[in-house]
Design a protein around this motif. Structure first.
Motif, PDB file in Angstrom:
ATOM      1  N   GLU A  91       0.237  -1.396  -0.026  1.00 49.86           N
ATOM      2  CA  GLU A  91       0.024  -0.003   0.075  1.00 49.86           C
ATOM      3  C   GLU A  91       0.983   1.617  -0.043  1.00 49.86           C
ATOM      4  OE1 GLU A  91      -2.616  -0.605   3.012  1.00 49.86           O
ATOM      5  OE2 GLU A  91      -4.243  -1.906   1.850  1.00 49.86           O
ATOM      6  N   ILE A  92       2.423   0.989   0.373  1.00 53.27           N
ATOM      7  CA  ILE A  92       2.883   2.130   0.112  1.00 53.27           C
ATOM      8  C   ILE A  92       2.688   3.123  -1.757  1.00 53.27           C
ATOM      9  CG2 ILE A  92       5.430   3.106  -0.560  1.00 53.27           C
ATOM     10  CD1 ILE A  92       6.534   0.614   0.915  1.00 53.27           C
ATOM     11  N   ALA A  93       2.617   2.819  -2.118  1.00 56.38           N
ATOM     12  CA  ALA A  93       2.241   3.673  -3.469  1.00 56.38           C
ATOM     13  C   ALA A  93       1.248   4.472  -3.446  1.00 56.38           C
ATOM     14  CB  ALA A  93       2.019   3.060  -4.754  1.00 56.38           C
ATOM     15  N   LEU A  94      -0.008   3.796  -2.564  1.00 54.38           N
ATOM     16  CA  LEU A  94      -1.586   4.705  -2.748  1.00 54.38           C
ATOM     17  C   LEU A  94      -0.799   5.493  -1.374  1.00 54.38           C
ATOM     18  CD1 LEU A  94      -4.031   1.611  -2.511  1.00 54.38           C
ATOM     19  CD2 LEU A  94      -4.102   3.729  -3.617  1.00 54.38           C
ATOM     20  N   LYS A  95      -0.133   5.215  -0.230  1.00 52.27           N
ATOM     21  CA  LYS A  95      -0.120   6.138   0.550  1.00 52.27           C
ATOM     22  C   LYS A  95       0.645   7.604  -0.031  1.00 52.27           C
ATOM     23  CE  LYS A  95       2.402   5.741   5.085  1.00 52.27           C
ATOM     24  NZ  LYS A  95       1.156   5.651   6.788  1.00 52.27           N
ATOM     25  N   GLN A  96       2.001   7.266  -0.515  1.00 49.93           N
ATOM     26  CA  GLN A  96       2.184   8.157  -1.606  1.00 49.93           C
ATOM     27  C   GLN A  96       1.893   9.197  -2.282  1.00 49.93           C
ATOM     28  OE1 GLN A  96       5.904   6.145  -2.896  1.00 49.93           O
ATOM     29  NE2 GLN A  96       7.573   6.763  -1.446  1.00 49.93           N
ATOM     30  N   GLN A  97       0.514   8.211  -3.356  1.00 54.94           N
ATOM     31  CA  GLN A  97      -0.447   9.468  -3.758  1.00 54.94           C
ATOM     32  C   GLN A  97      -0.609  10.126  -2.950  1.00 54.94           C
ATOM     33  OE1 GLN A  97      -1.967   5.691  -6.157  1.00 54.94           O
ATOM     34  NE2 GLN A  97      -0.180   5.606  -7.030  1.00 54.94           N
ATOM     35  N   GLY A  98      -1.340   9.307  -1.618  1.00 54.90           N
ATOM     36  CA  GLY A  98      -2.096  10.821  -0.670  1.00 54.90           C
ATOM     37  C   GLY A  98      -3.488  10.173  -0.597  1.00 54.90           C
ATOM     38  N   VAL A  99      -3.353   8.841  -1.048  1.00 52.39           N
ATOM     39  CA  VAL A  99      -4.933   8.255  -0.470  1.00 52.39           C
ATOM     40  C   VAL A  99      -5.184   8.103   0.612  1.00 52.39           C
ATOM     41  CG1 VAL A  99      -6.305   6.175  -0.845  1.00 52.39           C
ATOM     42  CG2 VAL A  99      -4.574   6.799  -2.888  1.00 52.39           C
ATOM     43  N   PRO A 100      -6.118   8.812   1.257  1.00 49.58           N
ATOM     44  CA  PRO A 100      -6.318   8.950   3.137  1.00 49.58           C
ATOM     45  C   PRO A 100      -6.344   6.569   3.172  1.00 49.58           C
ATOM     46  CG  PRO A 100      -7.189  10.372   2.213  1.00 49.58           C
ATOM     47  CD  PRO A 100      -7.328   9.208   0.717  1.00 49.58           C
ATOM     48  N   ARG A 106     -11.646   1.766   3.191  1.00 49.98           N
ATOM     49  CA  ARG A 106     -12.973   1.493   2.039  1.00 49.98           C
ATOM     50  C   ARG A 106     -13.397   0.756   1.311  1.00 49.98           C
ATOM     51  NH1 ARG A 106     -16.423   4.144  -0.709  1.00 49.98           N
ATOM     52  NH2 ARG A 106     -15.013   4.816  -2.240  1.00 49.98           N
ATOM     53  N   GLN A 107     -12.058   1.100   0.455  1.00 49.86           N
ATOM     54  CA  GLN A 107     -11.413   0.357  -1.044  1.00 49.86           C
ATOM     55  C   GLN A 107     -11.741  -1.254  -0.530  1.00 49.86           C
ATOM     56  OE1 GLN A 107      -9.149   2.675  -3.397  1.00 49.86           O
ATOM     57  NE2 GLN A 107     -10.096   3.966  -3.174  1.00 49.86           N
ATOM     58  N   GLY A 108     -11.898  -2.201   0.470  1.00 48.82           N
ATOM     59  CA  GLY A 108     -11.139  -2.807   0.554  1.00 48.82           C
ATOM     60  C   GLY A 108      -9.112  -3.135   1.142  1.00 48.82           C
ATOM     61  N   GLY A 109      -9.031  -2.573   1.502  1.00 44.57           N
ATOM     62  CA  GLY A 109      -7.180  -2.639   2.099  1.00 44.57           C
ATOM     63  C   GLY A 109      -7.469  -2.130   3.398  1.00 44.57           C
ATOM     64  N   SER A 113      -7.145  -6.227   4.324  1.00 41.49           N
ATOM     65  CA  SER A 113      -6.352  -6.925   3.868  1.00 41.49           C
ATOM     66  C   SER A 113      -5.170  -7.475   4.374  1.00 41.49           C
ATOM     67  CB  SER A 113      -4.642  -5.705   3.203  1.00 41.49           C
ATOM     68  OG  SER A 113      -3.328  -6.516   2.989  1.00 41.49           O
ATOM     69  N   THR A 114      -5.175  -6.917   6.544  1.00 44.11           N
ATOM     70  CA  THR A 114      -4.277  -7.953   7.863  1.00 44.11           C
ATOM     71  C   THR A 114      -5.857  -8.656   7.476  1.00 44.11           C
ATOM     72  OG1 THR A 114      -3.275  -5.747   7.723  1.00 44.11           O
ATOM     73  CG2 THR A 114      -3.142  -7.344   9.859  1.00 44.11           C
ATOM     74  N   VAL A 115      -6.893  -9.125   7.795  1.00 42.70           N
ATOM     75  CA  VAL A 115      -7.929  -9.243   8.249  1.00 42.70           C
ATOM     76  C   VAL A 115      -7.594 -10.856   7.207  1.00 42.70           C
ATOM     77  CG1 VAL A 115     -10.371 -10.010   8.030  1.00 42.70           C
ATOM     78  CG2 VAL A 115      -9.887  -8.142   9.318  1.00 42.70           C
ATOM     79  N   GLU A 116      -7.414 -10.502   6.025  1.00 37.70           N
ATOM     80  CA  GLU A 116      -7.428 -12.303   5.280  1.00 37.70           C
ATOM     81  C   GLU A 116      -6.531 -12.792   5.530  1.00 37.70           C
ATOM     82  OE1 GLU A 116      -8.178 -10.632   1.083  1.00 37.70           O
ATOM     83  OE2 GLU A 116      -7.230 -12.566  -0.015  1.00 37.70           O
ATOM     84  N   ALA A 117      -5.235 -11.801   5.973  1.00 31.99           N
ATOM     85  CA  ALA A 117      -3.607 -13.227   5.714  1.00 31.99           C
ATOM     86  C   ALA A 117      -3.884 -13.300   7.291  1.00 31.99           C
ATOM     87  CB  ALA A 117      -2.542 -11.934   5.886  1.00 31.99           C
ATOM     88  N   THR A 118      -4.815 -12.686   8.130  1.00 37.72           N
ATOM     89  CA  THR A 118      -4.822 -12.879   9.158  1.00 37.72           C
ATOM     90  C   THR A 118      -5.490 -14.903   9.196  1.00 37.72           C
ATOM     91  OG1 THR A 118      -4.378 -11.309  10.306  1.00 37.72           O
ATOM     92  CG2 THR A 118      -5.570 -12.503  11.252  1.00 37.72           C
ATOM     93  N   ILE A 186     -15.495  -3.020  10.201  1.00 34.16           N
ATOM     94  CA  ILE A 186     -16.740  -4.114   9.533  1.00 34.16           C
ATOM     95  C   ILE A 186     -16.586  -4.640   8.560  1.00 34.16           C
ATOM     96  CG2 ILE A 186     -19.262  -3.639   8.642  1.00 34.16           C
ATOM     97  CD1 ILE A 186     -19.100  -0.521   9.659  1.00 34.16           C
ATOM     98  N   PRO A 187     -16.763  -6.580   8.585  1.00 32.59           N
ATOM     99  CA  PRO A 187     -16.093  -7.248   7.622  1.00 32.59           C
ATOM    100  C   PRO A 187     -16.663  -7.134   7.248  1.00 32.59           C
ATOM    101  CG  PRO A 187     -17.205  -8.190   9.634  1.00 32.59           C
ATOM    102  CD  PRO A 187     -16.875  -7.348  10.298  1.00 32.59           C
TER     103      PRO A 187
END
Ligand code: IZC
Ligand code: ZN
Length: 419
Positions: A91-100, A106-109, A113-118, A186-187
């Protein structure tokens, strides 16, 4: 007096032994300490505290000369998300683009994303990974830690996380406070029905209590996650089930979670970056500890930090934590957090040491065992490669730990965990 280890020539020995359970307001400016101190223990329990002069008459098979170094209680980290699968560097690139942060969520990341991996990780894999990060926390001087669940968001995976914490506690003998954060997001399965998701999570309270899997219940009260009304209902149920409560309050949007935490008599209100001026002034009249997480503000690349000065000037108690988690604060370095507290929260060095010892212990109900050096308590002690207590918040980005003693035994040395 019986001793198996004795530290002498501790330039400053911070005992942090306040007369009260923790330090509020002006009292945060005081550091109970002994100049040129000595501390000794037997079988992991402190049996002597005094000056080096007083220690001269003592007999001990293992005397360690601290050569004027700073010696303190083991630090307490009162807010971590220790147990999780995967990581979020994608998610680094999204962060760098300024996506809050909340937009990524909200977009499911983000948390999802950590829930899926866990959910996909085995108990053993989660355990190994959490143990690795726990050792790294210890290597930075932490001997008491709080650990949250919250990446399962369904019964099996939430209990799996809490069981990992329980096993870590048993295997390491470390002081670990466990928090059920089933209400972390909220899953996707419940996107349209958050209330029935919260009912399902509240349905786990009894089993968690019975199996002694957690002492605290926490909720992420935030725009797009859980509302004030939902948080209030959920935490009231938690209290009725016998838990103490905590809130991820006013981290990003000002919803009033801070006021709610105080109203409910929560052990702590955590984050508070967007807390209202009125809420900030309420801590002086409350025993709820303000747990501030400046590493998160830094890592979310925000300009405005929590109002530590206003909370302390208003008579409140501030604690500091890493918020170690894979999204908004991937660091185990509590010393960097202390540096941020000095620079960004404008806390004095005295306040910072109170915030990572007695006040942090109070925030996780470990004030009877952790956060201060006192005869009869665990010998959780840190020797620092530092000549005084100001030096640690001052010299940033490195690990100042010389030796960490956990229950009297060397657990980390020179910044590295001893296997
Ligand atoms: O995984 O993003 N704020 N929860 C609320 C977090 C940060 C942890 C995460
Ligand atoms: Zn958190």
């Amino acid at each position: 007096m019986q001793l198996d280890t004795l530290l002498v020539n501790c330039g400053q020995l911070l005992t942090m032994d306040h007369e009260t359970a923790h330090a509020k307001g002006e009292q945060m400016g005081f550091l109970p300490h002994i100049q040129d101190g000595a501390i000794g223990w037997k079988d992991g329990i402190i049996t002597f505290i005094g000056t080096s002069e007083e220690a001269k008459s003592l007999e001990c098979p293992n005397v360690i000369d601290c050569q004027g170094k700073l010696v303190t209680p083991g630090l307490v980290d009162p807010h971590t998300h220790l147990v999780f699968g995967g990581s979020r560097e994608h998610e680094i690139a999204l962060k760098q683009q300024g996506v809050p942060y909340l937009e990524i969520l909200r977009q499911g990341g983000g948390i999802h994303s950590t829930v899926e991996a866990t959910r996909n990780a085995s108990f053993e894999d989660l355990y190994e990974k959490a143990a690795f990060h726990l050792k790294r926390l210890v290597s930075y001087g932490i001997t008491t830690v709080e650990a949250k669940s919250g990446y399962g968001l369904e019964k099996h995976a939430e209990l799996k996380q809490l069981e990992v914490v329980k096993k870590l506690k048993e295997d390491t003998g470390m002081e670990i406070a466990s928090t059920f954060l089933g209400a972390h997001a909220i899953p996707k399965e419940y996107k349209e029905n958050p209330d029935s998701f919260l009912s399902e999570m509240a349905g786990l309270f009894e089993e968690i209590k019975e199996k002694e899997l957690a002492e605290f219940v926490d909720i992420f009260c935030e725009e797009g996650v859980f509302t004030i009304e939902q948080s209030k209902r959920f935490l009231q149920l938690a209290k009725e089930a016998g838990f103490s409560v905590k809130i991820h309050a006013d981290e990003i949007v000002s919803l009033g979670g801070t006021e709610l935490a105080i109203e409910l008599g929560a052990a702590s209100a955590d984050h508070l970056i967007a807390a209202s001026d009125g809420a900030v002034g309420m801590f002086g009249r409350s025993d709820t500890v303000a747990v501030l997480l400046p590493g998160t503000t830094f890592y979310l690349n925000k300009d405005s930090y929590a109002k530590a000065r206003e909370i302390i000037n208003g008579g409140g108690a501030v604690a500091l934590a890493t918020d170690f988690n894979p999204g908004s604060s991937p660091t185990e370095n509590i010393q960097f957090i202390m540096n941020l507290a000095m620079l960004k929260l404008k806390m004095t060095c005295e306040e910072i040491w109170n915030a990572v010892t007695v006040n942090a212990a109070k925030a996780v109900h470990k004030d009877d065992v952790s956060g201060r050096l006192k005869i009869g308590r665990n010998a959780d002690v840190v020797v620092w490669n530092a000549p005084n207590y100001q030096y640690v918040p001052y010299h940033y980005g490195v690990n100042h730990v010389h030796t960490v003693f956990q229950k009297g035994v060397e657990a980390a040395k020179g910044g590295a965990y001893l296997e």
